[in-house]
Write an enzyme that holds these catalytic residues in place. Structure first.
Site, PDB file in Angstrom:
ATOM      1  CB  SER A   1      -0.889   0.012   1.250  1.00 41.09           C
ATOM      2  OG  SER A   1      -1.512   1.274   1.425  1.00 41.09           O
TER       3      SER A   1
ATOM      4  CE1 TYR B   1      -3.205  -2.302   5.363  1.00 40.14           C
ATOM      5  CE2 TYR B   1      -2.948  -0.002   4.709  1.00 40.14           C
ATOM      6  CZ  TYR B   1      -3.180  -1.324   4.375  1.00 40.14           C
ATOM      7  OH  TYR B   1      -3.382  -1.682   3.061  1.00 40.14           O
TER       8      TYR B   1
END
Length: 267
Positions: free
Chosen positions: A143, A156
């Site tokens: 990501s 995250y």
């Protein structure tokens, strides 16, 4: 060069929705034999049925939690027992969290890292021997959160940064064995991922996407197919000498500040 995965065995984790579903469908269209892994059995079997309609090749659907050793071991064993080989491993399964260092707890940290990092590490470890046999390759799904800093991205962003470096490390290890390892780093992509993480309603999520699109240089968020096409490209012979790289698919959002994208109040 045309891309054809006929008789190639491809394992896609997190295949029951979002990027994983789009990736599975594209590989199916290209003739791959699929092993699909997810936690939502109903969704997973629906995706498998859609994949079978593409070329008539029935996928193996494995319901498993890749945050557990049992789930990882089940996935590796069933895939190799069923197909007797593996050509491509797509490590896509992940969860997120929206929190910060002042309000987080270790349970949240552990949950994110056990799936996003430990599960990937463990599954890859178990399947590397099969990939060496076929001179196959690995595509890890990261990501832009791995490199962009925004309040609310703990843990995250940390997990995806770890995944990026894991990819580089094993790319170097496995290159002499003929196994390539690459990473695709999506920006904001239409899926249920943010809704699960934030609790947004469908209307709130659509409003968030509209706001986000205005902050992206190319003016639109990614679709699952945008990410799937890059995954397939990296997994194909068109990328036969590409390894250890991270390809960003984000419409240019990495060039902007993400502060305005965090619209969910952390409580």
């Amino acid at each position: 060069m045309d891309v054809d995965f006929t008789n190639k065995v491809v394992l896609v984790t997190g295949a029951s929705a979002g990027i994983g579903e789009s990736t599975a469908l594209l590989f199916a269209k290209l003739g791959a034999k699929l092993s699909l892994v997810g936690r939502n059995e109903a969704n997973l079997r629906a995706v498998a049925a859609k994949c079978e309609k593409q070329k008539g090749v029935k996928p193996l659907a494995i319901v498993a939690d890749l945050g557990t050793d049992e789930g990882v071991e089940k996935t590796a064993k069933q895939t190799l027992d069923h197909f007797k080989r593996l050509d491509v491993l797509v490590n896509n399964a992940a969860i997120g969290a929206r929190t910060n260092i002042m309000q987080t707890d270790m349970a949240t940290f552990d949950e994110v890292f056990r799936i996003d990092v430990r599960g990937v590490y463990n599954l890859t470890r178990l399947l590397v021997p099969a990939l060496i046999e076929t001179k196959g390759n690995i595509v890890n799904i990261s990501s832009v959160a791995a490199t962009m800093v925004a309040v609310g991205s703990l843990p995250y962003g940390m997990a995806k940064a770890a995944l990026d470096h894991f990819s580089r490390l094993i790319a170097l290890e496995l290159a002499p064995k003929g196994v390539r390892v690459n990473t695709v780093s999506p920006g904001i992509t239409v899926s249920d991922f943010v809704k699960r993480m934030t609790g947004y309603s469908e209307a709130e999520y659509k409003a968030w996407l509209a706001t986000s699109s205005q902050l992206i240089p190319m003016g639109e968020v990614c679709q699952g197919d945008d990410i799937a096409r890059m995954i397939v490209h990296l997994a194909s012979e068109n990328s036969r000498l590409v390894t250890g790289t991270t390809v960003v698919v984000d419409g240019g959002i990495r060039f902007t500040s993400t502060s305005n994208l965090i619209t969910q109040q952390i409580k």
